[in-house]
Design a protein around this motif. Structure first.
Motif, PDB file in Angstrom:
ATOM      1  N   PRO A 213       0.826  -1.213   0.000  1.00 34.46           N
ATOM      2  CA  PRO A 213       0.000   0.000   0.000  1.00 34.46           C
ATOM      3  C   PRO A 213       0.858   1.261   0.000  1.00 34.46           C
ATOM      4  CG  PRO A 213       0.067  -0.963   2.184  1.00 34.46           C
ATOM      5  CD  PRO A 213       0.753  -1.951   1.292  1.00 34.46           C
ATOM      6  N   PRO A 214       0.264   2.374  -0.472  1.00 31.38           N
ATOM      7  CA  PRO A 214       1.054   3.602  -0.612  1.00 31.38           C
ATOM      8  C   PRO A 214       1.574   4.101   0.730  1.00 31.38           C
ATOM      9  CG  PRO A 214      -1.012   3.759  -1.816  1.00 31.38           C
ATOM     10  CD  PRO A 214      -1.110   2.542  -0.954  1.00 31.38           C
ATOM     11  N   ALA A 215       2.783   4.638   0.672  1.00 32.50           N
ATOM     12  CA  ALA A 215       3.399   5.242   1.849  1.00 32.50           C
ATOM     13  C   ALA A 215       3.956   6.597   1.449  1.00 32.50           C
ATOM     14  CB  ALA A 215       4.500   4.341   2.392  1.00 32.50           C
ATOM     15  N   VAL A 216       4.179   7.426   2.465  1.00 29.66           N
ATOM     16  CA  VAL A 216       4.720   8.765   2.267  1.00 29.66           C
ATOM     17  C   VAL A 216       5.914   8.927   3.194  1.00 29.66           C
ATOM     18  CG1 VAL A 216       4.255  11.234   2.282  1.00 29.66           C
ATOM     19  CG2 VAL A 216       2.406   9.636   1.791  1.00 29.66           C
ATOM     20  N   SER A 217       7.099   9.083   2.592  1.00 30.97           N
ATOM     21  CA  SER A 217       8.322   9.254   3.389  1.00 30.97           C
ATOM     22  C   SER A 217       8.472   8.156   4.437  1.00 30.97           C
ATOM     23  CB  SER A 217       8.319  10.634   4.058  1.00 30.97           C
ATOM     24  OG  SER A 217       8.197  11.657   3.095  1.00 30.97           O
ATOM     25  N   GLY A 218       8.140   6.939   4.054  1.00 31.40           N
ATOM     26  CA  GLY A 218       8.263   5.818   4.968  1.00 31.40           C
ATOM     27  C   GLY A 218       7.132   5.681   5.960  1.00 31.40           C
ATOM     28  N   GLN A 219       6.206   6.619   5.949  1.00 37.86           N
ATOM     29  CA  GLN A 219       5.044   6.576   6.831  1.00 37.86           C
ATOM     30  C   GLN A 219       3.826   6.133   6.024  1.00 37.86           C
ATOM     31  OE1 GLN A 219       5.216   7.253  10.143  1.00 37.86           O
ATOM     32  NE2 GLN A 219       7.418   7.583   9.880  1.00 37.86           N
ATOM     33  N   PRO A 220       2.914   5.398   6.643  1.00 40.19           N
ATOM     34  CA  PRO A 220       1.731   4.958   5.889  1.00 40.19           C
ATOM     35  C   PRO A 220       0.886   6.155   5.447  1.00 40.19           C
ATOM     36  CG  PRO A 220       1.454   4.520   8.238  1.00 40.19           C
ATOM     37  CD  PRO A 220       2.891   4.936   8.038  1.00 40.19           C
ATOM     38  N   LEU A 221       0.318   6.021   4.260  1.00 35.16           N
ATOM     39  CA  LEU A 221      -0.639   7.041   3.797  1.00 35.16           C
ATOM     40  C   LEU A 221      -1.920   6.861   4.590  1.00 35.16           C
ATOM     41  CD1 LEU A 221      -1.690   9.231   1.836  1.00 35.16           C
ATOM     42  CD2 LEU A 221      -2.349   7.366   0.289  1.00 35.16           C
ATOM     43  N   ARG A 222      -2.211   7.795   5.456  1.00 31.34           N
ATOM     44  CA  ARG A 222      -3.416   7.691   6.301  1.00 31.34           C
ATOM     45  C   ARG A 222      -4.684   7.985   5.495  1.00 31.34           C
ATOM     46  NH1 ARG A 222      -2.294   7.549  12.274  1.00 31.34           N
ATOM     47  NH2 ARG A 222      -0.105   8.060  12.491  1.00 31.34           N
ATOM     48  N   PHE A 223      -4.676   9.111   4.803  1.00 26.80           N
ATOM     49  CA  PHE A 223      -5.810   9.375   3.900  1.00 26.80           C
ATOM     50  C   PHE A 223      -5.379  10.342   2.809  1.00 26.80           C
ATOM     51  CE2 PHE A 223      -6.703  12.556   7.329  1.00 26.80           C
ATOM     52  CZ  PHE A 223      -6.742  13.721   6.573  1.00 26.80           C
ATOM     53  N   PHE A 224      -6.113  10.268   1.700  1.00 29.14           N
ATOM     54  CA  PHE A 224      -5.823  11.103   0.542  1.00 29.14           C
ATOM     55  C   PHE A 224      -7.077  11.893   0.199  1.00 29.14           C
ATOM     56  CE2 PHE A 224      -5.239  12.275  -3.862  1.00 29.14           C
ATOM     57  CZ  PHE A 224      -3.871  12.545  -3.946  1.00 29.14           C
ATOM     58  N   ALA A 225      -6.911  13.181  -0.094  1.00 28.21           N
ATOM     59  CA  ALA A 225      -8.028  14.053  -0.439  1.00 28.21           C
ATOM     60  C   ALA A 225      -8.054  14.261  -1.951  1.00 28.21           C
ATOM     61  CB  ALA A 225      -7.893  15.393   0.279  1.00 28.21           C
ATOM     62  N   PHE A 226      -9.143  13.841  -2.579  1.00 25.81           N
ATOM     63  CA  PHE A 226      -9.288  13.952  -4.032  1.00 25.81           C
ATOM     64  C   PHE A 226     -10.033  15.229  -4.404  1.00 25.81           C
ATOM     65  CE2 PHE A 226      -8.633   9.491  -3.178  1.00 25.81           C
ATOM     66  CZ  PHE A 226      -7.823   9.066  -4.220  1.00 25.81           C
ATOM     67  N   ARG A 227      -9.673  16.313  -3.795  1.00 23.05           N
ATOM     68  CA  ARG A 227     -10.376  17.569  -4.058  1.00 23.05           C
ATOM     69  C   ARG A 227     -10.193  17.995  -5.508  1.00 23.05           C
ATOM     70  NH1 ARG A 227      -8.401  21.913  -0.218  1.00 23.05           N
ATOM     71  NH2 ARG A 227      -9.265  20.416   1.254  1.00 23.05           N
ATOM     72  N   GLY A 228     -11.310  18.253  -6.181  1.00 18.07           N
ATOM     73  CA  GLY A 228     -11.269  18.685  -7.571  1.00 18.07           C
ATOM     74  C   GLY A 228     -11.103  17.560  -8.575  1.00 18.07           C
ATOM     75  N   PHE A 229     -11.050  16.299  -8.114  1.00 15.37           N
ATOM     76  CA  PHE A 229     -10.904  15.178  -9.044  1.00 15.37           C
ATOM     77  C   PHE A 229     -12.239  14.912  -9.735  1.00 15.37           C
ATOM     78  CE2 PHE A 229     -11.130  10.581  -9.956  1.00 15.37           C
ATOM     79  CZ  PHE A 229     -10.063  10.479 -10.832  1.00 15.37           C
ATOM     80  N   ASP A 230     -12.201  14.805 -11.058  1.00 15.14           N
ATOM     81  CA  ASP A 230     -13.401  14.601 -11.858  1.00 15.14           C
ATOM     82  C   ASP A 230     -13.305  13.244 -12.542  1.00 15.14           C
ATOM     83  OD1 ASP A 230     -15.542  14.610 -13.563  1.00 15.14           O
ATOM     84  OD2 ASP A 230     -14.973  16.446 -14.629  1.00 15.14           O
ATOM     85  N   PRO A 231     -14.171  12.279 -12.190  1.00 16.13           N
ATOM     86  CA  PRO A 231     -14.110  10.960 -12.845  1.00 16.13           C
ATOM     87  C   PRO A 231     -14.281  11.050 -14.351  1.00 16.13           C
ATOM     88  CG  PRO A 231     -15.527  10.897 -10.913  1.00 16.13           C
ATOM     89  CD  PRO A 231     -15.203  12.334 -11.155  1.00 16.13           C
ATOM     90  N   GLY A 232     -14.935  12.086 -14.830  1.00 18.39           N
ATOM     91  CA  GLY A 232     -15.105  12.249 -16.266  1.00 18.39           C
ATOM     92  C   GLY A 232     -13.841  12.723 -16.972  1.00 18.39           C
ATOM     93  N   ARG A 233     -12.860  13.224 -16.219  1.00 19.95           N
ATOM     94  CA  ARG A 233     -11.572  13.643 -16.786  1.00 19.95           C
ATOM     95  C   ARG A 233     -10.454  13.008 -15.948  1.00 19.95           C
ATOM     96  NH1 ARG A 233     -10.988  19.871 -17.920  1.00 19.95           N
ATOM     97  NH2 ARG A 233     -11.477  20.057 -15.699  1.00 19.95           N
ATOM     98  N   PRO A 234     -10.333  11.690 -16.008  1.00 23.67           N
ATOM     99  CA  PRO A 234      -9.422  10.987 -15.092  1.00 23.67           C
ATOM    100  C   PRO A 234      -7.949  11.235 -15.370  1.00 23.67           C
ATOM    101  CG  PRO A 234     -10.331   9.475 -16.708  1.00 23.67           C
ATOM    102  CD  PRO A 234     -11.037  10.771 -16.904  1.00 23.67           C
ATOM    103  N   TRP A 235      -7.623  11.957 -16.434  1.00 32.14           N
ATOM    104  CA  TRP A 235      -6.234  12.273 -16.716  1.00 32.14           C
ATOM    105  C   TRP A 235      -5.715  13.461 -15.910  1.00 32.14           C
ATOM    106  CZ3 TRP A 235     -10.280  12.176 -20.126  1.00 32.14           C
ATOM    107  CH2 TRP A 235     -10.855  13.412 -20.472  1.00 32.14           C
TER     108      TRP A 235
END
Length: 803
Positions: A213-235
């Motif tokens: 699973p994803p980690a950040v600087s050796g620490q576990p990624l606790r949560f990720f914020a998908f602010r502004g992410f549009d499934p219709g423009r996944p690129w």
């Protein structure tokens, strides 16, 4: 036990989010991911525009419906977030608030439980300043992001946050990302600098994702914020900054896989419209409607909680549109005029708000209640409807045509006849003289345009009514004449118009000249004002013999203390009234005597705070000086005069000086600047005229031009006059009696009544003649211009025929 992980004792905790129905799919992903990593915890998902939101928050339904009338979308969610936190703290020891576009990848209970000790826990949005590399975002709105844990000690902060969010104007399209700034310095806030918390597009440059699973600087990624992410423009990682993103999905395989997995979990849910996006009749609930309602609600509440407020507001909050009446009362509220001025122009409350919200409309239609009313109405019925700003039921309507005047002799007296200010008092003085003259009269009272600047609770004249005579006396100054005529068009249409104007400086400013086009003649209260105005006037300017009624003499017996009095209104500018000059003269006269007293009776200070503070600084802690800042009843004013030995007015200029004349009529000796209109009825035999020199007005005293000139009274001479009153009360009383006899003899109601009867009769004859005559002759320049244009028009007709 709900909120406690199995096998681990500790505070009961839960997590929550607030979302509108159009973003429900994202919130469900958040809830599922949180529960997966925090088994046994509660997760509360509040749908802000859902059917049960009011009950879930414990809100009165009307309170909730007012909120959804004002706020929409993420803005509404932001208003409800602190309310939900406060409600959940009744059940849990610690509550975690998460943004709805978050997905949890590892537990963070260890962090959230810190709120039990600190009250508030937030996650740092950045661990270092953003690079200045020209990429986006260039700034992060707020130093914390995405996560807030609140314990029981956080309740004062939540109340503060709720009030701030509720008062914020409802025109934002997103939540208030700066909410934690409210905590700084006021509340205990613990900031966690964990790189695995609050990861999003704004900090991925410093928190690179790696592993599975994803980690950040050796620490576990606790949560990720998908602010502004549009499934219709996944690129794109975010639509907030698509042009120059600091981090691109194409270059980050771990991040790309994270976004693809999130997109699959969101599914293909169709957008759901906000339940409160439209009124019950189907009309869109627009931003101007929301702003109008929000302003009215808050204004009403402020007035209800502010003792002595002069704001003109409704007795209760306006009706919201989601009650049992299918929004009829709300639509009626929007479709009615907000003031008599709007009513006279046929302007609805909503149309006026649309005009106020658009700079382009203000440029094209600068006077939508006056000369541009017809053009603005046409814009509303075409472009306003096409742009979805104005439903048909809120369109402005053409006002009824003016009521033609009767031919009988009489006068419409228009002005602030019930207001406690100088213009209103002069209007009442003139009105009483007209009544004494036996001239038929209608009183047309204007109050709304005062906008809370003065009380309007004085007695309403018995003859209040609509303008019906052919002559109108407009008892306001030049700069308010257009407003009065727009508010009461029947007072001007087809009438002979007399302006009752005053001006306090020797030159009448160009900015006031527009009023000349609106009147047929001008009356002033003094020769001083007449000279100033007549020098620029294309219409006749005449001086009224202003009457001074007899209030009865002051029955003041000599006492142990000599009291001086000055009455003024800060709205007439502190610079001109010069109350600090009175205080300075008093201090010079009596540096160490305790047998003297000075009373300053002031009004209008709530709108002129710098002038009030300047005066208070001059007064200092002198217990002999009283600043009386309120409106007095007639009985209270009589009592104040009865306790006074001399009246002091060290004004820099006066258009008449009504308080000086009234003090003289009560038998008080006067100490006044020997300049401007007061010199026309006050002299050495009636008190102590104070010599002066002329000086520039200087800045800060509008409407007077900084380069204008007015008097600077000699304060040492004023101090000597005050000492003369205190040291020789017999002479002071003799001068006061002489002042009373002089002003009552030279300023009698009989003389004023006779003058006004003659002038009004002459105006009526002029008006009658204008009614029987044909249209006015064309000006020679207009006729010449028409002759010059004939060849041009002929050529234009020939051209149109040829084509």
């Amino acid at each position: 036990m709900p909120g406690r992980r199995p096998g681990r004792p500790g505070p009961r905790s839960a997590a929550c989010t607030v979302v509108t129905r159009d973003r429900l799919a994202a919130a469900e992903v958040l809830a599922a991911s949180y529960r997966a990593h925090h088994p046994g915890h509660d997760f509360v998902l509040l749908v802000a525009d859902g059917d049960t939101a009011a009950g879930d928050l414990g809100l009165d339904p009307d309170e909730y419906f007012r909120l959804v009338t004002c706020h929409a979308g993420a803005d509404l969610a932001d208003v409800l977030r602190p309310l939900l936190l406060a409600k959940l703290l009744d059940r849990f020891d610690v509550v975690v608030l998460l943004d709805p576009d978050i997905e949890v990848h590892a537990p963070f209970e260890d962090v959230s439980l810190l709120a039990g000790d600190h009250g508030l826990v937030a996650a740092a949005a950045l661990l270092a300043p953003l690079p200045q590399d020209g990429l986006e975002p260039e700034d992060v709105p707020g130093v914390f992001d995405g996560f807030l844990a609140a314990g029981q000690a956080a309740r004062p902060f939540l109340e503060h946050w709720a009030g701030h969010a509720r008062r914020r104007p409802p025109h934002r399209t997103g939540p208030d990302r700066r909410w934690p700034e409210l905590a700084g310095g006021l509340f205990d806030l613990f900031v966690v600098r964990d790189p695995g918390l609050a990861v999003g597009y704004w900090n991925l440059h410093e928190r690179r994702l790696a592993g599975d699973p994803p980690a950040v600087s050796g620490q576990p990624l606790r949560f990720f914020a998908f602010r502004g992410f549009d499934p219709g423009r996944p690129w794109l990682l975010t639509g907030d900054y698509p042009e120059r993103p600091r981090v691109r999905l194409s270059a980050e395989p771990v991040l790309r896989r994270l976004c693809e997995a999130y997109r699959e979990r969101l599914g293909s849910a169709k957008p759901v419209e906000n339940r409160f996006a439209a009124l019950p009749d189907g009309s869109p609930l627009t931003v101007p409607m929301r702003q109008l309602y929000h302003e009215a609600w808050l204004r009403t509440e402020r007035a209800q909680h502010t003792p002595g407020s002069l704001d003109v507001v409704a007795d209760k909050v306006p009706p919201h549109p989601f009650g049992d009446d299918d929004g009829r009362a709300f639509r009626q509220w929007l479709a009615e005029p907000a003031s008599p001025l709007d009513a006279a122009a046929g302007l609805t409350r909503l149309a006026a708000a649309v005009w106020l919200s658009r700079v382009d409309l203000q440029a094209v239609f600068p006077h939508p209640r006056g000369e541009n009313a017809a053009g603005f109405r046409e814009w509303c019925s075409t472009h306003g409807v096409q742009e979805g700003l104005l439903p048909a039921w809120a369109l402005p309507a053409a006002p009824p045509p003016p009521v033609p005047p009767v031919r009988d002799f009489g006068v419409n007296v228009v002005g602030y006849l019930t207001a406690g200010l100088g213009l209103g008092e002069m209007a009442r003085v003139v009105r009483r003289a007209i009544a004494a003259a036996g001239v038929p009269m209608v009183s047309v009272v204007e109050e709304h345009s005062l906008a809370g600047s003065a009380p309007t609770g004085l007695a309403t004249p018995d003859d209040v009514g609509a303008p019906r005579f052919g002559v109108s006396l407009l008892t306001v100054n030049s700069d308010f004449t257009r407003l009065i005529l727009d508010s009461h068009p029947d007072a001007g249409a087809g009438r002979y118009r007399i302006g009752l104007w005053a001006w306090e400086l020797e030159d009448f400013p160009v900015a006031m000249h527009d009023g000349f086009a609106l009147v047929d003649e001008v009356w002033t209260p003094s020769e001083f004002a007449t000279r100033a105005i007549a020098a620029h006037s294309p219409v006749p300017v005449r001086t009224i013999p202003v009457p001074v009624p007899d209030p009865g003499p002051v029955a003041r017996e000599p006492g142990a203390t000599t009291q001086f009095l000055f009455i003024f209104d800060f709205n007439s500018t502190g610079g001109r009234k010069n109350p600090w000059g009175v205080v300075d003269a008093f201090h010079r006269a009596f540096p160490d005597r305790d047998d003297v007293r000075l009373v300053l009776k002031a009004t209008g200070g709530h709108r002129n705070v710098p002038a009030v503070e300047r005066l208070r600084r001059v007064i200092g802690d002198d217990p002999r000086i009283e600043l009386l800042e309120r409106y007095l009843t007639v009985a209270e004013l009589d009592d104040l005069y009865a306790r006074t030995d001399a009246y002091v007015s060290l004004h820099r200029s006066e258009g008449f000086g009504l308080t000086v004349a009234e003090a003289m009529a009560r038998g008080l000796p006067v100490i006044a600047t020997d300049y401007s209109s007061t010199t026309e009825f006050f002299g050495p035999g009636h008190g102590w005229p104070i010599p002066c020199t002329m000086t520039d007005v200087g800045p800060d005293w509008p409407p007077y031009h900084p380069g204008g000139r007015w008097a600077e009274p000699d304060l040492d001479a004023a101090a000597a006059a005050m000492r003369a009153v205190a040291d020789d009360p017999a002479e002071a009383r003799r001068r006061g009696q002489a002042a009373r006899e002089h002003v009552l003899r030279t300023r009698s109601t009989e003389v004023a009544a006779s003058w006004m009867r003659d002038r009004l009769a002459s105006a009526h004859r002029t008006w009658l003649a204008s009614q029987s005559a044909g249209p006015p002759p064309r000006h020679p320049l207009v006729a010449r211009a028409r002759r010059l244009l004939r060849p041009v028009r002929a050529a234009a007709r020939k051209f149109r025929g040829a084509t």
